[in-house]
Design a protein around this motif. Structure first.
Motif, PDB file in Angstrom:
ATOM      1  N   ASP A 162      14.135  -9.761  14.837  1.00  0.00           N
ATOM      2  CA  ASP A 162      14.024 -11.220  14.885  1.00  0.00           C
ATOM      3  C   ASP A 162      13.227 -11.520  15.651  1.00  0.00           C
ATOM      4  OD1 ASP A 162      16.079 -11.416  12.983  1.00  0.00           O
ATOM      5  OD2 ASP A 162      17.504 -11.380  14.384  1.00  0.00           O
ATOM      6  N   ARG A 163      12.616 -11.001  16.855  1.00  0.00           N
ATOM      7  CA  ARG A 163      11.518 -11.434  17.664  1.00  0.00           C
ATOM      8  C   ARG A 163      10.520 -11.378  17.112  1.00  0.00           C
ATOM      9  NH1 ARG A 163      14.838 -13.955  20.216  1.00  0.00           N
ATOM     10  NH2 ARG A 163      15.252 -13.661  22.629  1.00  0.00           N
ATOM     11  N   GLU A 164      10.288 -10.224  16.600  1.00  0.00           N
ATOM     12  CA  GLU A 164       8.753 -10.036  15.878  1.00  0.00           C
ATOM     13  C   GLU A 164       8.654 -11.014  14.597  1.00  0.00           C
ATOM     14  OE1 GLU A 164       6.427  -8.276  16.496  1.00  0.00           O
ATOM     15  OE2 GLU A 164       7.082  -6.453  17.515  1.00  0.00           O
ATOM     16  N   ALA A 165       9.582 -11.289  13.975  1.00  0.00           N
ATOM     17  CA  ALA A 165       9.952 -12.465  12.978  1.00  0.00           C
ATOM     18  C   ALA A 165       9.340 -14.067  13.472  1.00  0.00           C
ATOM     19  CB  ALA A 165      10.854 -12.398  12.219  1.00  0.00           C
ATOM     20  N   ALA A 166      10.062 -14.195  14.698  1.00  0.00           N
ATOM     21  CA  ALA A 166       9.603 -15.374  15.263  1.00  0.00           C
ATOM     22  C   ALA A 166       8.072 -15.520  15.570  1.00  0.00           C
ATOM     23  CB  ALA A 166      10.503 -15.704  16.308  1.00  0.00           C
ATOM     24  N   ILE A 167       7.676 -14.326  16.219  1.00  0.00           N
ATOM     25  CA  ILE A 167       6.173 -14.447  16.832  1.00  0.00           C
ATOM     26  C   ILE A 167       5.404 -14.502  15.782  1.00  0.00           C
ATOM     27  CG2 ILE A 167       4.822 -12.842  17.979  1.00  0.00           C
ATOM     28  CD1 ILE A 167       7.032 -11.958  19.896  1.00  0.00           C
ATOM     29  N   GLU A 168       5.525 -13.641  14.584  1.00  0.00           N
ATOM     30  CA  GLU A 168       4.759 -13.730  13.474  1.00  0.00           C
ATOM     31  C   GLU A 168       4.461 -14.995  12.898  1.00  0.00           C
ATOM     32  OE1 GLU A 168       3.828 -11.629   9.148  1.00  0.00           O
ATOM     33  OE2 GLU A 168       5.597 -10.891  10.241  1.00  0.00           O
ATOM     34  N   LEU A 169       5.614 -15.749  12.851  1.00  0.00           N
ATOM     35  CA  LEU A 169       5.710 -17.209  12.213  1.00  0.00           C
ATOM     36  C   LEU A 169       4.833 -18.057  13.274  1.00  0.00           C
ATOM     37  CD1 LEU A 169       9.360 -17.582  10.996  1.00  0.00           C
ATOM     38  CD2 LEU A 169       7.110 -17.550   9.496  1.00  0.00           C
ATOM     39  N   MET A 170       5.239 -17.990  14.401  1.00  0.00           N
ATOM     40  CA  MET A 170       4.553 -18.870  15.388  1.00  0.00           C
ATOM     41  C   MET A 170       2.731 -18.426  15.524  1.00  0.00           C
ATOM     42  SD  MET A 170       7.166 -19.512  18.404  1.00  0.00           S
ATOM     43  CE  MET A 170       6.388 -20.653  19.214  1.00  0.00           C
ATOM     44  N   GLU A 171       2.652 -17.189  15.428  1.00  0.00           N
ATOM     45  CA  GLU A 171       1.174 -16.701  15.346  1.00  0.00           C
ATOM     46  C   GLU A 171       0.412 -17.457  14.209  1.00  0.00           C
ATOM     47  OE1 GLU A 171      -0.567 -15.570  17.513  1.00  0.00           O
ATOM     48  OE2 GLU A 171       0.778 -14.396  18.804  1.00  0.00           O
TER      49      GLU A 171
ATOM     50  N   MET B 186       1.345 -20.140  12.512  1.00  0.00           N
ATOM     51  CA  MET B 186       1.247 -21.787  13.018  1.00  0.00           C
ATOM     52  C   MET B 186       0.320 -21.884  13.633  1.00  0.00           C
ATOM     53  SD  MET B 186       5.054 -22.506  13.441  1.00  0.00           S
ATOM     54  CE  MET B 186       5.353 -24.294  13.955  1.00  0.00           C
ATOM     55  N   LYS B 187      -0.132 -21.002  14.912  1.00  0.00           N
ATOM     56  CA  LYS B 187      -1.241 -21.206  15.809  1.00  0.00           C
ATOM     57  C   LYS B 187      -2.554 -21.195  15.051  1.00  0.00           C
ATOM     58  CE  LYS B 187      -2.901 -19.778  20.175  1.00  0.00           C
ATOM     59  NZ  LYS B 187      -3.238 -21.015  20.609  1.00  0.00           N
ATOM     60  N   ILE B 188      -2.566 -20.250  14.199  1.00  0.00           N
ATOM     61  CA  ILE B 188      -3.919 -20.115  13.401  1.00  0.00           C
ATOM     62  C   ILE B 188      -4.372 -21.389  12.591  1.00  0.00           C
ATOM     63  CG2 ILE B 188      -5.135 -18.960  11.503  1.00  0.00           C
ATOM     64  CD1 ILE B 188      -3.390 -16.321  12.564  1.00  0.00           C
ATOM     65  N   CYS B 189      -2.873 -21.889  11.946  1.00  0.00           N
ATOM     66  CA  CYS B 189      -3.052 -23.067  11.125  1.00  0.00           C
ATOM     67  C   CYS B 189      -3.187 -24.361  12.053  1.00  0.00           C
ATOM     68  CB  CYS B 189      -1.910 -22.971  10.391  1.00  0.00           C
ATOM     69  SG  CYS B 189      -1.745 -21.831   8.805  1.00  0.00           S
ATOM     70  N   GLY B 190      -3.204 -24.173  13.084  1.00  0.00           N
ATOM     71  CA  GLY B 190      -3.186 -25.418  14.114  1.00  0.00           C
ATOM     72  C   GLY B 190      -1.835 -26.484  14.160  1.00  0.00           C
ATOM     73  N   THR B 191      -0.865 -25.865  13.480  1.00  0.00           N
ATOM     74  CA  THR B 191       0.319 -26.496  13.504  1.00  0.00           C
ATOM     75  C   THR B 191       1.382 -26.306  14.652  1.00  0.00           C
ATOM     76  OG1 THR B 191       1.433 -25.150  12.160  1.00  0.00           O
ATOM     77  CG2 THR B 191       0.312 -26.901  11.288  1.00  0.00           C
ATOM     78  N   LEU B 192       0.876 -25.346  15.773  1.00  0.00           N
ATOM     79  CA  LEU B 192       1.944 -25.119  16.711  1.00  0.00           C
ATOM     80  C   LEU B 192       1.513 -26.133  18.022  1.00  0.00           C
ATOM     81  CD1 LEU B 192       3.865 -22.946  17.831  1.00  0.00           C
ATOM     82  CD2 LEU B 192       2.008 -21.508  18.645  1.00  0.00           C
ATOM     83  N   ASP B 193       2.523 -26.757  18.367  1.00  0.00           N
ATOM     84  CA  ASP B 193       1.900 -27.925  19.303  1.00  0.00           C
ATOM     85  C   ASP B 193       2.120 -27.263  20.737  1.00  0.00           C
ATOM     86  OD1 ASP B 193       2.023 -29.829  17.384  1.00  0.00           O
ATOM     87  OD2 ASP B 193       4.549 -30.113  17.702  1.00  0.00           O
ATOM     88  N   ASP B 194       2.941 -26.265  21.132  1.00  0.00           N
ATOM     89  CA  ASP B 194       2.764 -25.623  22.212  1.00  0.00           C
ATOM     90  C   ASP B 194       2.812 -24.088  22.308  1.00  0.00           C
ATOM     91  OD1 ASP B 194       2.913 -25.112  24.925  1.00  0.00           O
ATOM     92  OD2 ASP B 194       4.823 -26.896  25.164  1.00  0.00           O
ATOM     93  N   ASP B 195       1.996 -23.535  23.249  1.00  0.00           N
ATOM     94  CA  ASP B 195       2.242 -21.929  23.095  1.00  0.00           C
ATOM     95  C   ASP B 195       3.232 -21.346  24.200  1.00  0.00           C
ATOM     96  OD1 ASP B 195      -0.265 -21.926  21.554  1.00  0.00           O
ATOM     97  OD2 ASP B 195      -1.570 -21.570  23.382  1.00  0.00           O
TER      98      ASP B 195
END
Length: 303
Positions: free
Chosen positions: A234-243, A245-254
């Motif tokens: 579950d932690r890896e899945a959350a991290i993968e999704l957020m990574e 999002m970061k690549i796509c520029g849709t992650l507001d905060d790191d």
């Protein structure tokens, strides 16, 4: 003046005239409606004290009507207390929670045909109120809003309603977390992930963070229930999704992403999986250094 401001000014002037006229005429039901509408306009104009005064007047009218044996549409009642509660949230949450709890006493009566509400407005109101209650550490009081919102989603298969279902499932899971019912929280977040993944894989998930937070929260419950392999997954899945999002520029905060990298790195270290731990530690360091560089370059908000 922006056109939206001009529109609000005109609307306020109209309702000022209406309130003054109805106060003279003593038309109670119309005056109640006028106070509520003017309160909402004042709220949008950020005239919070005046808006609260109008909702107080409306609540007084409702009380007088009911005390004299007249029925009042539950929409009037709920709208007044929710609106006043929202405005009082700046006081730290207790005044807000008190008003929300009073509004919740009429939720069962509230229908899509009630004054000020249709089905979608009830769903959105319940979601917002439940979130406010949980954020202000009143999880038990959030449950009535969660249940009301969920009741309107039963049997609905449209994508927008399924997205709402994910949102309410996360709220319900948080309620179970906050009331230390770990197994129920685990089951609820698991269901949220199931539906959110189906939406995501078909390109219909409205808010990626709903799926991220479901994974993160289920991971917290994995840890409590000592489900080690599920925790890492579950932690890896959350991290993968957020990574992504970061690549796509849709992650507001790191910040959350960085924290998750550090947390899972520590967990891998404790298991002796040094290679996996180093991968996540390097990611965390890169985000921390990036944040420090932005700060030193002046890329931050002045306080």
């Amino acid at each position: 003046m922006r056109s939206s401001d001009a529109h609000l000014e005109r609307a306020l002037e109209e309702y000022n005239d209406k309130v003054n006229r109805l106060e003279d005429e003593g038309n109670t039901k119309e005056l109640l409606d006028a106070y509520i509408n003017r309160g909402m306009i004042l709220s949008m104009m950020e005239c919070n004290v005046s808006a609260i005064d109008d909702f107080n007047e409306a609540i007084s009218i409702i009380t007088d009507l009911e005390n004299s044996g007249h029925s009042v549409d539950p929409g009037y009642f709920v709208k007044c207390y929710i609106s006043r509660g929202e405005l009082q949230s700046v006081d730290g949450g207790d005044s807000m929670a008190d008003d929300y709890c009073i509004a919740a006493s009429r939720l069962k009566e509230l229908q899509p045909t009630s004054k000020y509400y249709d089905e979608r407005k009830i769903i959105d109101m319940c979601s917002n109120c439940a979130g406010d209650m949980i954020d202000s550490e009143h999880p038990v009081e959030a449950l009535d809003f969660i249940n009301k919102g969920m009741s309107l989603l039963v049997g609905r298969t449209e994508d927008d309603y399924r997205n709402c279902y994910v949102e309410f499932s996360n709220l319900l899971g948080q309620y179970y977390m906050d009331t230390t019912e770990a197994q129920k929280a685990y089951d609820t977040f698991k269901e949220s992930i199931r539906v959110a993944k189906e939406l995501y894989e078909s390109g219909k998930l409205d808010e990626m963070m709903d799926l991220v937070l479901a994974y993160v929260s289920k991971g917290d419950m994995d840890e409590v229930l000592e489900l080690e392999s599920e925790f890492f997954a579950d932690r890896e899945a959350a991290i993968e999704l957020m990574e992504d999002m970061k690549i796509c520029g849709t992650l507001d905060d790191d910040e959350l992403l960085s924290s998750l990298h550090g947390e899972i790195a520590q967990a891998y270290m404790q298991k002796g999986k040094i290679k996996e731990a180093e991968k996540h530690l390097m990611k965390q360091v890169s985000y921390n250094l990036s944040g420090s560089t932005e700060y030193l370059n002046g890329d931050y908000d002045d306080e």
